[in-house]
Design a protein around this motif. Structure first.
Motif, mmCIF file in Angstrom:
data_model
loop_
_atom_site.group_PDB
_atom_site.id
_atom_site.type_symbol
_atom_site.label_atom_id
_atom_site.label_comp_id
_atom_site.label_asym_id
_atom_site.label_seq_id
_atom_site.Cartn_x
_atom_site.Cartn_y
_atom_site.Cartn_z
ATOM 1 N N ALA A 1 0.784 -1.303 0.159
ATOM 2 C CA ALA A 1 -0.065 0.012 -0.091
ATOM 3 C C ALA A 1 0.883 1.178 0.068
ATOM 4 C CB ALA A 1 -0.838 0.041 1.299
ATOM 5 N N GLU A 2 2.281 1.173 0.579
ATOM 6 C CA GLU A 2 2.808 2.393 0.319
ATOM 7 C C GLU A 2 4.378 2.144 -0.167
ATOM 8 O OE1 GLU A 2 4.271 5.328 0.320
ATOM 9 O OE2 GLU A 2 2.632 6.145 1.843
ATOM 10 N N PRO A 3 4.342 2.274 -1.542
ATOM 11 C CA PRO A 3 5.474 2.120 -2.077
ATOM 12 C C PRO A 3 6.863 2.763 -1.669
ATOM 13 C CG PRO A 3 4.164 3.288 -3.794
ATOM 14 C CD PRO A 3 3.494 3.148 -2.455
ATOM 15 N N ARG A 4 6.727 3.680 -1.088
ATOM 16 C CA ARG A 4 8.149 4.380 -0.564
ATOM 17 C C ARG A 4 8.646 3.618 0.475
ATOM 18 N NH1 ARG A 4 5.547 10.113 1.551
ATOM 19 N NH2 ARG A 4 3.711 8.861 1.960
ATOM 20 N N LEU A 5 7.974 2.662 1.137
ATOM 21 C CA LEU A 5 8.351 1.648 2.061
ATOM 22 C C LEU A 5 8.719 0.381 1.539
ATOM 23 C CD1 LEU A 5 6.168 2.519 5.196
ATOM 24 C CD2 LEU A 5 8.666 3.216 4.643
ATOM 25 N N ALA A 6 8.761 0.378 0.225
ATOM 26 C CA ALA A 6 8.847 -0.850 -0.537
ATOM 27 C C ALA A 6 10.518 -1.611 -0.250
ATOM 28 C CB ALA A 6 8.972 -0.871 -2.160
ATOM 29 N N GLU A 7 10.458 -2.830 -0.002
ATOM 30 C CA GLU A 7 12.151 -3.396 0.329
ATOM 31 C C GLU A 7 12.240 -4.584 -0.551
ATOM 32 O OE1 GLU A 7 13.514 -3.450 3.999
ATOM 33 O OE2 GLU A 7 11.902 -2.480 5.077
ATOM 34 N N ASN A 8 13.301 -5.323 -0.345
ATOM 35 C CA ASN A 8 13.596 -6.595 -1.246
ATOM 36 C C ASN A 8 14.320 -7.609 -0.183
ATOM 37 O OD1 ASN A 8 15.854 -5.011 -1.171
ATOM 38 N ND2 ASN A 8 15.648 -4.675 -3.354
ATOM 39 N N TRP A 9 15.310 -7.146 0.350
ATOM 40 C CA TRP A 9 16.135 -8.107 1.244
ATOM 41 C C TRP A 9 16.797 -7.244 2.504
ATOM 42 C CZ3 TRP A 9 21.090 -6.596 0.733
ATOM 43 C CH2 TRP A 9 21.639 -6.225 -0.534
ATOM 44 N N ARG A 10 17.425 -7.601 3.402
ATOM 45 C CA ARG A 10 18.338 -6.952 4.258
ATOM 46 C C ARG A 10 19.450 -8.086 4.681
ATOM 47 N NH1 ARG A 10 14.450 -4.308 8.904
ATOM 48 N NH2 ARG A 10 12.742 -3.235 7.467
ATOM 49 N N LEU A 11 20.726 -7.591 4.922
ATOM 50 C CA LEU A 11 21.735 -8.313 5.530
ATOM 51 C C LEU A 11 22.237 -7.996 6.872
ATOM 52 C CD1 LEU A 11 23.848 -8.995 2.253
ATOM 53 C CD2 LEU A 11 21.966 -10.376 3.045
ATOM 54 N N LEU A 12 22.389 -8.718 7.820
ATOM 55 C CA LEU A 12 23.266 -8.276 8.963
ATOM 56 C C LEU A 12 24.609 -8.841 8.923
ATOM 57 C CD1 LEU A 12 23.469 -7.135 11.940
ATOM 58 C CD2 LEU A 12 22.503 -9.450 12.777
ATOM 59 N N VAL A 13 25.522 -7.704 8.804
ATOM 60 C CA VAL A 13 26.853 -7.942 8.836
ATOM 61 C C VAL A 13 27.498 -7.342 9.791
ATOM 62 C CG1 VAL A 13 28.718 -7.882 7.085
ATOM 63 C CG2 VAL A 13 26.479 -7.824 6.048
ATOM 64 N N PRO A 14 27.606 -8.023 11.029
ATOM 65 C CA PRO A 14 28.215 -7.254 12.117
ATOM 66 C C PRO A 14 29.878 -6.739 12.154
ATOM 67 C CG PRO A 14 27.176 -9.390 12.651
ATOM 68 C CD PRO A 14 27.284 -9.151 11.285
ATOM 69 N N MET A 15 30.007 -5.550 12.372
ATOM 70 C CA MET A 15 31.224 -5.048 12.439
ATOM 71 C C MET A 15 31.777 -5.255 13.497
ATOM 72 S SD MET A 15 31.119 -3.999 9.210
ATOM 73 C CE MET A 15 32.435 -2.815 9.033
ATOM 74 N N PRO A 16 33.212 -5.124 13.992
ATOM 75 C CA PRO A 16 34.067 -5.287 14.905
ATOM 76 C C PRO A 16 33.431 -4.349 16.085
ATOM 77 C CG PRO A 16 35.793 -5.237 13.274
ATOM 78 C CD PRO A 16 34.331 -4.936 12.953
ATOM 79 N N ASP A 17 32.952 -3.182 15.739
ATOM 80 C CA ASP A 17 32.570 -1.974 16.501
ATOM 81 C C ASP A 17 31.207 -1.886 16.586
ATOM 82 O OD1 ASP A 17 35.082 -2.155 18.125
ATOM 83 O OD2 ASP A 17 35.773 -0.641 16.672
ATOM 84 N N LEU A 18 30.435 -2.527 15.551
ATOM 85 C CA LEU A 18 29.065 -2.080 15.554
ATOM 86 C C LEU A 18 28.524 -3.546 15.114
ATOM 87 C CD1 LEU A 18 26.744 -0.013 14.957
ATOM 88 C CD2 LEU A 18 27.618 -0.018 12.589
ATOM 89 N N ARG A 19 27.757 -4.259 16.003
ATOM 90 C CA ARG A 19 27.129 -5.412 15.697
ATOM 91 C C ARG A 19 25.901 -4.948 15.070
ATOM 92 N NH1 ARG A 19 25.868 -10.549 16.176
ATOM 93 N NH2 ARG A 19 23.778 -10.918 16.863
ATOM 94 N N HIS A 20 24.975 -4.025 15.261
ATOM 95 C CA HIS A 20 24.015 -3.740 14.676
ATOM 96 C C HIS A 20 24.174 -3.071 13.105
ATOM 97 C CE1 HIS A 20 20.325 -0.739 13.676
ATOM 98 N NE2 HIS A 20 19.861 -2.148 13.651
ATOM 99 N N HIS A 21 24.743 -3.859 12.190
ATOM 100 C CA HIS A 21 25.002 -3.319 11.033
ATOM 101 C C HIS A 21 24.139 -3.934 9.838
ATOM 102 C CE1 HIS A 21 28.034 -3.187 7.439
ATOM 103 N NE2 HIS A 21 27.416 -1.889 7.469
ATOM 104 N N TYR A 22 23.085 -3.522 9.643
ATOM 105 C CA TYR A 22 22.358 -4.075 8.888
ATOM 106 C C TYR A 22 22.150 -3.213 7.391
ATOM 107 C CZ TYR A 22 19.302 -7.016 11.771
ATOM 108 O OH TYR A 22 18.954 -8.035 12.616
#
Length: 707
Positions: free
Chosen positions: A37-58
């Motif tokens: 209903a809201e194409p401005r929020l359209a998505e396809n995929w996400r990856l979580l790739v943790p960094m040494p100092d940033l676990r929350h790295h999507y």
């Protein structure tokens, strides 16, 4: 402007952004509605790739540019090469989504190639962004639960999400721990249309279905609800992201492909979602061969000794327990706390307890029960170990651990003291992983001690779908973090069942588990179902798999009636598992009469499947109803009861006239035709209305039976 990429047929229509590959349209061609209903929020995929100092790295795919698109007659392949991160720049990660028309819908397989120096821990794909209500009627999200019953909520108006969590709150449903089956169903009851979203993974890896609401919910009384778009204004997009998360923990240089995520528009409600899942399941697995346990419709369950030293019964008392069960019409007893130390102590030691008698006396008691016509289910566990024992020092290496090497929270129960009920003084158990060959061998050695007694069956407690946790980070655990527990549980149950069948060909398993892999090995699941009603989600998917309902009190007639309504095994647990049928004479007498009633209608409400009650019209307050469809094709039955203190009157009918004979069956009375469609149900009464074709009705009249 790049033209959208399209894929579709008569069952589903998709459109992707030509530049980013984000899903812009998820349309049901039959209903002519799109959930995006809201194409401005359209998505396809996400990856979580943790960094040494940033676990929350999507890293979000909607911010990437497509590298290539391959469009075939029945599939689209979208590829992103050299995924970029706002934090780390070029990650040298490639992602491919393959959307393939299949099974009246679409299957999505995601492949990730990791050329980065970091691990790809989580893959959220496909991410369906910008979802909203596709019409004027409310839609619900239905999902399986961990203990057999499902649950649901109004998905485009309510949002029971996190308070402390991501910036935009999420709602998560982990497969194995909070859901015994990996699927959900979004549906409109008024429109009778829905969308099934399931991850079809034969390996049974841990996965999490999640929703995320943008910009987030607001509180209205006790509920979190969607914000008002008129208050937000046009500049703030409002919509839901829905996705399955997988956890490959993909290392540098590796390549991984997901299990297919299946999207299926369908007619009907969540009941159809359960059937879609079962069709996939049947392509990969078989249910355990039917045994005596699948035929027996009642147990008596008793704890004969407790961890605090209380002894209620000794081995020599078991034949008496069997006789008392028989007085209530029950042919199965479950014996808990029979081993050294009593219930929930000393696991995985399942040796006999000298306080209760000798090992020989226990074996003789099991044999004596069978000579009385009563089979014994012997209580056991599969994946817990007590941490107070001398053996714990060796066993701890096989325990499930978190990413930091710590054991997850222990559990423990004590039953007869105030601090025990508070769960302050019980003996503690850690969760173990039976994928470890050494632990499984030790456990099997203990189980052979039961099998050597020629026990008819074992009830494995606390199996769930992997305990309270879906993954094991123990570096010594075989397999992957996301698959090791499921693999180990199945291997252990398969080995135990095979060993048991070598001892006696009618050996069988029950389990405290509503995990979708359990029916491969067990014919029944232990459950309690203390509520007035519930969504029978597991039963809808696995109708041949039996489940118990615990009946405990001095006159628990309502739960007995519920057992008939839902097709449950009546698990009589007298005096809250401290006694036998003679300790609850009122309940036991009612159980006996209810079993006689059900067995007289066996072909209608026992050898049957619960089905969507849509074909029945039930009009009246407070009355609860479930529909059964006979396995032999004789017709459907509606089972009704209520929990009110005064009688309730309802009108009953079929939505379509099929020329069926509607007959009312009451306990202790002769069947009568449904007169005028009106029915009064008394306090603590259960009523069955059968709908038989004219041929089936003639057969009943000729034989003089309602069986």
């Amino acid at each position: 402007m790049t033209e959208p990429i399209r894929l579709g047929d008569a069952h589903v229509a998709l459109a992707f952004d030509g530049a980013t590959g984000a899903l812009l349209t998820l349309e049901d061609p039959i209903a002519r509605t799109s959930l995006v209903a809201e194409p401005r929020l359209a998505e396809n995929w996400r990856l979580l790739v943790p960094m040494p100092d940033l676990r929350h790295h999507y890293v979000r795919g909607s911010g990437q540019r497509l590298s290539s698109v391959d469009v075939g007659a029945d599939e689209v392949r979208l590829t992103w090469r050299g995924v970029r991160s706002e934090v780390a720049g070029d990650l040298h990660i490639d992602v491919t989504q393959r959307w393939r028309l299949a099974g009246g819908g679409v299957d999505v397989v995601t492949t990730v190639r990791n050329g980065s120096p970091f691990q790809v821990e989580e893959v959220v794909s496909p991410a369906l962004g910008g979802l909203g209500r596709p019409g004027e009627h409310e839609w619900r999200l239905h999902h399986p639960g961990p203990l057999g019953a499902g649950d649901e909520f109004e998905v485009f108006s309510q949002f029971p999400g996190t308070y402390l969590g991501p910036r935009n709150p999420v709602w998560v449903l982990p497969y194995h721990t909070k859901s015994g089956m990996p699927w959900v169903d979004l549906y409109s009851e008024e429109d009778r249309r829905g969308l099934y979203v399931g991850i079809h993974d034969p390996d049974g890896a841990h996965a999490v279905f999640q929703l995320q609401l943008f910009p987030g919910p607001v509180y209205r009384g006790d509920l979190q609800v969607w914000p008002d778009p008129e208050v937000l204004g046009d500049d703030t997009p409002l919509g839901l992201m829905a996705a399955w998360s997988s956890f490959p923990f993909l290392e540098t240089g590796g390549e991984w492909s997901s299990a297919p995520v299946a999207l299926r528009f369908h007619q009907g409600t969540w009941w159809q979602g359960a059937r879609i899942f079962r069709r996939w399941w049947d392509e990969h697995f078989e249910v355990s061969p039917r045994s005596w346990l699948a035929e027996e419709d009642a147990w008596q369950s008793t704890i004969i000794s407790y961890p605090d030293g209380e002894i209620g019964f000794r081995y020599s008392d078991l034949p008496r327990l069997a006789e008392e069960a028989r007085s209530a019409g029950i042919n199965v007893i479950q014996i808990c706390g029979w081993h050294r130390g009593g219930l929930d102590r000393n696991y995985p030691d399942y040796s006999s307890d000298p306080r209760l008698g000798t090992s020989e006396e226990f074996t003789a008691a099991l044999r004596a029960c069978e000579e009385l016509g009563v089979k014994v289910l012997v209580f056991g566990n599969l994946q817990v170990a007590n941490i107070e024992t001398d053996a714990w020092g060796e066993l701890r290496r096989y325990a499930i651990t978190d990413p930091h090497g710590n054991h997850y929270d222990t559990v423990g129960w004590d039953y007869n003291t105030t601090t025990g009920v508070e769960q302050l003084s019980g003996y503690r158990m850690a969760w173990m992983n039976p994928a470890h060959d050494a632990f499984r061998a030790r456990w099997m050695d203990q189980m052979r001690g039961i099998l050597d007694r020629h026990a008819a069956g074992i009830q494995l407690d606390k199996v769930l779908g992997g305990g309270f946790f879906g993954m094991d980070y123990n570096p010594d655990a075989p397999g992957t973090i996301a698959t090791t527990l499921g693999t180990g549980l199945q291997a252990a149950m398969a080995e135990l069942l095979a060993e048991g069948r070598r001892e006696r060909d009618d050996f069988c398993l029950a389990a405290e588990s509503h995990w979708d892999r359990t029916p491969r090995f067990a014919n029944a699941s232990y459950a309690r179902y203390f509520s007035a009603t519930h969504f029978p989600t597991f039963a809808a998917a696995f109708p041949e798999h039996r489940q118990t309902c615990a009946v405990t009190g001095p006159h628990d007639y309502g739960l007995v009636n519920n057992s008939l309504r839902f097709g449950h095994i009546i698990s009589l647990e007298p005096a809250w598992m401290h006694g036998s049928a003679t300790d609850v004479p009122l309940t036991s007498d009612y159980v006996r009469r209810a079993l006689e009633f059900r067995r007289g209608l066996r072909g209608w409400i026992w050898e049957s499947s619960l089905v969507d009650p849509w074909d029945w019209a039930v009009d009246g307050p407070d009355v609860l109803a479930s529909a059964h469809r006979s396995w032999d094709g004789r017709g459907e039955a509606l089972v009704l009861n209520h929990f009110e203190l005064e009688p309730r009157t309802v009108r009953i009918g079929r939505r379509a006239d099929r020329g069926e004979a509607l007959t009312v069956h009451r306990m202790g009375r002769a069947p009568v035709p449904l007169d005028g469609g009106e029915l009064t149900i008394g306090r603590d009464e259960v009523v069955v209305v059968t709908a038989a074709s004219s041929a089936a009705a003639d057969a009943v009249a000729a034989t003089g039976t309602t069986a």
